[in-house]
Motif scaffolding. Structure first.
Motif, short mmCIF file in Angstrom:
data_model
loop_
_atom_site.label_atom_id
_atom_site.label_comp_id
_atom_site.label_asym_id
_atom_site.label_seq_id
_atom_site.Cartn_x
_atom_site.Cartn_y
_atom_site.Cartn_z
N ASP A 303 16.93 6.13 -2.24
CA ASP A 303 17.95 6.29 -3.37
C ASP A 303 17.32 6.49 -4.88
O ASP A 303 18.02 6.24 -5.77
CB ASP A 303 19.35 5.62 -3.30
N ARG A 304 16.18 5.99 -4.85
CA ARG A 304 15.46 6.07 -6.09
C ARG A 304 13.95 6.97 -6.22
O ARG A 304 13.41 7.03 -5.12
CB ARG A 304 15.11 4.50 -6.56
N PRO A 305 13.83 7.62 -7.34
CA PRO A 305 12.62 8.44 -7.00
C PRO A 305 11.43 7.73 -7.49
O PRO A 305 10.55 7.68 -8.48
CB PRO A 305 12.82 9.22 -8.60
N ILE A 306 10.79 7.07 -6.27
CA ILE A 306 9.55 6.17 -6.21
C ILE A 306 8.48 6.88 -5.34
O ILE A 306 7.54 6.22 -5.32
CB ILE A 306 9.96 4.73 -5.78
N GLY A 307 8.52 7.92 -5.10
CA GLY A 307 7.50 8.63 -4.24
C GLY A 307 6.39 8.62 -5.19
O GLY A 307 5.05 8.41 -4.54
N GLY A 308 6.51 9.12 -6.27
CA GLY A 308 5.31 8.88 -7.33
C GLY A 308 4.68 7.80 -7.15
O GLY A 308 3.28 7.48 -7.36
N LEU A 309 5.42 6.31 -7.43
CA LEU A 309 4.72 5.12 -7.45
C LEU A 309 4.08 4.91 -6.17
O LEU A 309 2.97 4.36 -6.10
CB LEU A 309 6.09 4.32 -7.71
N LEU A 310 4.74 5.03 -4.95
CA LEU A 310 4.04 4.69 -3.78
C LEU A 310 2.79 5.58 -3.48
O LEU A 310 1.86 5.00 -3.05
CB LEU A 310 5.09 5.26 -2.56
N PHE A 311 2.83 6.95 -3.79
CA PHE A 311 1.57 7.63 -3.74
C PHE A 311 0.47 7.33 -4.46
O PHE A 311 -0.78 7.38 -4.17
CB PHE A 311 2.04 9.14 -3.93
N THR A 312 0.76 7.01 -5.81
CA THR A 312 0.08 6.47 -6.93
C THR A 312 -0.79 5.15 -6.31
O THR A 312 -1.94 4.76 -6.33
CB THR A 312 0.56 6.23 -8.20
N THR A 313 0.12 4.28 -5.67
CA THR A 313 -0.32 2.94 -5.37
C THR A 313 -1.37 3.29 -4.00
O THR A 313 -2.51 2.62 -3.92
CB THR A 313 0.58 1.99 -4.77
N ALA A 314 -1.11 4.17 -3.25
CA ALA A 314 -1.83 4.38 -2.09
C ALA A 314 -3.49 5.01 -2.44
O ALA A 314 -4.36 4.65 -2.18
CB ALA A 314 -1.23 5.36 -1.16
N GLY A 315 -3.10 6.10 -3.52
CA GLY A 315 -4.49 6.56 -4.11
C GLY A 315 -5.46 5.35 -4.82
O GLY A 315 -6.50 5.42 -4.59
N THR A 316 -4.87 4.47 -5.49
CA THR A 316 -5.44 3.37 -6.19
C THR A 316 -6.13 2.52 -5.27
O THR A 316 -7.16 2.07 -5.37
CB THR A 316 -4.70 2.61 -6.91
N LEU A 317 -5.45 2.24 -4.04
CA LEU A 317 -6.27 1.45 -2.99
C LEU A 317 -7.16 2.01 -2.32
O LEU A 317 -8.29 1.35 -2.07
CB LEU A 317 -5.10 1.13 -2.00
N VAL A 318 -7.32 3.45 -2.17
CA VAL A 318 -8.37 4.12 -1.78
C VAL A 318 -9.68 3.84 -2.65
O VAL A 318 -10.47 3.68 -2.18
CB VAL A 318 -8.16 5.67 -1.56
N VAL A 319 -9.39 4.07 -4.01
CA VAL A 319 -10.47 4.01 -5.11
C VAL A 319 -10.73 2.61 -4.99
O VAL A 319 -12.06 2.34 -4.91
CB VAL A 319 -9.79 4.32 -6.49
N VAL A 320 -10.19 1.76 -4.74
CA VAL A 320 -10.48 0.27 -4.80
C VAL A 320 -11.36 -0.11 -3.73
O VAL A 320 -12.38 -0.84 -3.92
CB VAL A 320 -9.39 -0.60 -4.99
N ASN A 321 -11.24 0.37 -2.59
CA ASN A 321 -11.65 -0.06 -1.46
C ASN A 321 -12.81 0.93 -0.79
O ASN A 321 -13.72 0.55 0.15
CB ASN A 321 -10.71 -0.41 -0.39
N ALA A 322 -13.14 1.90 -1.67
CA ALA A 322 -13.99 3.19 -0.97
C ALA A 322 -15.21 3.48 -2.16
O ALA A 322 -15.86 4.14 -1.78
CB ALA A 322 -13.21 4.31 -0.61
N VAL A 323 -14.87 2.91 -3.32
CA VAL A 323 -15.73 3.69 -4.42
C VAL A 323 -16.49 2.63 -5.09
O VAL A 323 -15.41 1.48 -5.33
CB VAL A 323 -14.92 4.60 -5.47
N GLN A 324 -17.68 2.34 -5.26
CA GLN A 324 -18.36 1.26 -6.14
C GLN A 324 -17.97 1.65 -7.58
O GLN A 324 -17.64 2.70 -8.07
CB GLN A 324 -19.96 1.65 -5.98
#
Length: 418
Positions: A303-324
């Motif tokens: 019931d809240r517009p948090i899709g962008g927040l969840l997707f942004t978090t997922a993308g950030t975790l990919v950057v943190v763990n996959a890129v030097q």
């Protein structure tokens, strides 16, 4: 002014100082001058656009209004991905300083564990509806400035002149490359644009806010880099580059200085992650609602517009763990340099003086020149990172292309401007 300084002095100076010093050596503080010149020219363009187009949409609204969604759409996707990178850079810096304070290896697995943990923690806070109170954030901003000024004032007396001697400067190209690489440390001034609608006297206050905040941060960064270079040897910088600012405080402030700077870095990066994650989640939601990202990101979750927040978090975790960290800095700075080149060129759509047009073109040229220097240096020294950069840029075009193929967005031409 507080928004601008707080946006710039977030995690950038703690994140990439060591990397900049490692590349530019004795000329590292000149790299911060180079980055500052680009910021000052671009800040002038932002000031004009903020006065002429007052909107909380900030950069994304400028690009759509001045170039239309056919051009603005891909650029806004690039801006979105660049926020992933910026968040990743802040998180990695948090992990490095946090591990050092805990006595763990800052280059070991704890760095990414802590980096991932802080991103998830602030995602949870945003999901719970947590907000940063403006007065508290202002206290944090000026607290960080006080610690960094203490570092500069105390450290100047201990600088070794031979370590900052022009005889040890690298080539101009290397200095400019490093200046482009640390551009993430400056990009936060764009957040002033998002507050333009709330300015009481925008024609006076907005240009002053950009001018003062960028000027203060240039001076601060140059002093910080000068003191760091003057107090650490090349071997020490290479060894401690992920927490170089704290290591540079140790020779003249002892262990207490190391801990003080380490705490300031943890607070700064955590604060920057929280604010950026909140803002980027909202930005993602608005882009999806306007048809510039898949519409699913604008659908309510719980019931809240948090899709962008969840997707942004997922993308950030990919950057943190996959890129030097070198790749993180390269991608983020490249993205913002391209975006800021477009913002400078957007000024040409208005009826402005010839001087203003020349400065806008010069700002765009400086952004593209720094990007060119970065690309050339990377092709020579770290060719593998070009694949990372290429994938990053293609990702922005690819996301936009997928949205178009699904027929979810109708392009809108540039709007008539005064």
């Amino acid at each position: 002014m507080s928004i601008g300084i707080g946006g710039m002095v977030g995690g950038g100076i703690f994140s990439v100082l060591g990397l900049t010093v490692q590349i530019a050596g004795a000329g590292a503080y000149l790299s911060f001058v180079a980055g500052g010149v680009i910021s000052a020219l671009t800040g002038r363009s932002y000031a004009l656009l903020s006065v002429r187009i007052r909107s909380r949409g900030g950069t994304a609204f400028f690009l759509d209004k001045c170039f239309g969604t056919a051009i603005g759409g891909p650029l806004n996707v690039l801006l979105w991905l660049s926020y992933f990178v910026m968040l990743g850079l802040y998180a990695v810096a948090f992990g490095s300083y946090g591990a050092a304070l805990l006595g763990a290896d800052p280059n070991g697995p704890w760095r990414r564990v802590l980096a991932s943990g802080v991103v998830l923690a602030f995602m949870a806070l945003n999901l719970a509806g947590a907000r940063i109170v403006g007065r508290t954030e202002a206290i944090l901003v000026y607290g960080k400035l006080a610690i960094l000024l203490l570092f500069c004032v105390a450290g100047l007396a201990f600088v070794h002149g031979d370590r900052v001697s022009p005889a040890h400067y690298p080539s101009i190209g290397v200095i400019v490359y490093a200046g482009g690489l640390i551009f993430l440390g400056y990009e936060g001034f764009e957040l002033i644009a998002n507050a333009a609608e709330d300015a009481r006297d925008p024609r006076r206050s907005l240009p002053l806010a950009y001018l003062i905040s960028i000027g203060v941060v240039i001076l601060l960064y140059v002093l910080v880099a000068f003191v760091a270079v003057g107090n650490l040897s090349v071997v020490q910088i290479d060894r401690d580059r992920d927490y170089a600012l704290a290591a540079a405080a140790r020779p003249f402030l002892g262990s207490a200085g190391f801990i003080l700077i380490g705490i300031a870095a943890v607070i700064s990066t955590a604060s920057a992650i929280n604010a950026t994650l909140y803002g980027t989640g909202k930005f993602t939601y608005l882009m999806a609602r306007n048809g510039e990202l898949p519409p699913g990101l604008a659908k309510p979750v719980w019931d809240r517009p948090i899709g962008g927040l969840l997707f942004t978090t997922a993308g950030t975790l990919v950057v943190v763990n996959a890129v030097q960290i070198e790749g993180i800095s390269l991608m983020g700075s490249a993205g913002f340099l391209l975006i800021f080149a477009a913002v400078n060129l957007a000024v040409l759509r208005f009826r402005v003086s010839r001087t203003t047009k020349l400065l806008a073109v010069l700002g765009a040229a400086c952004c593209l020149g720094a990007l060119g220097a970065m690309t050339t240096y990377t092709a020579t020294k770290m060719p593998g990172q070009l694949w990372v950069l290429g994938g990053f840029l293609l990702g922005a075009v690819g996301v936009e292309g997928l949205v178009r193929l699904r027929g979810r967005r109708t392009s809108h031409p540039p709007l008539p401007l005064p």
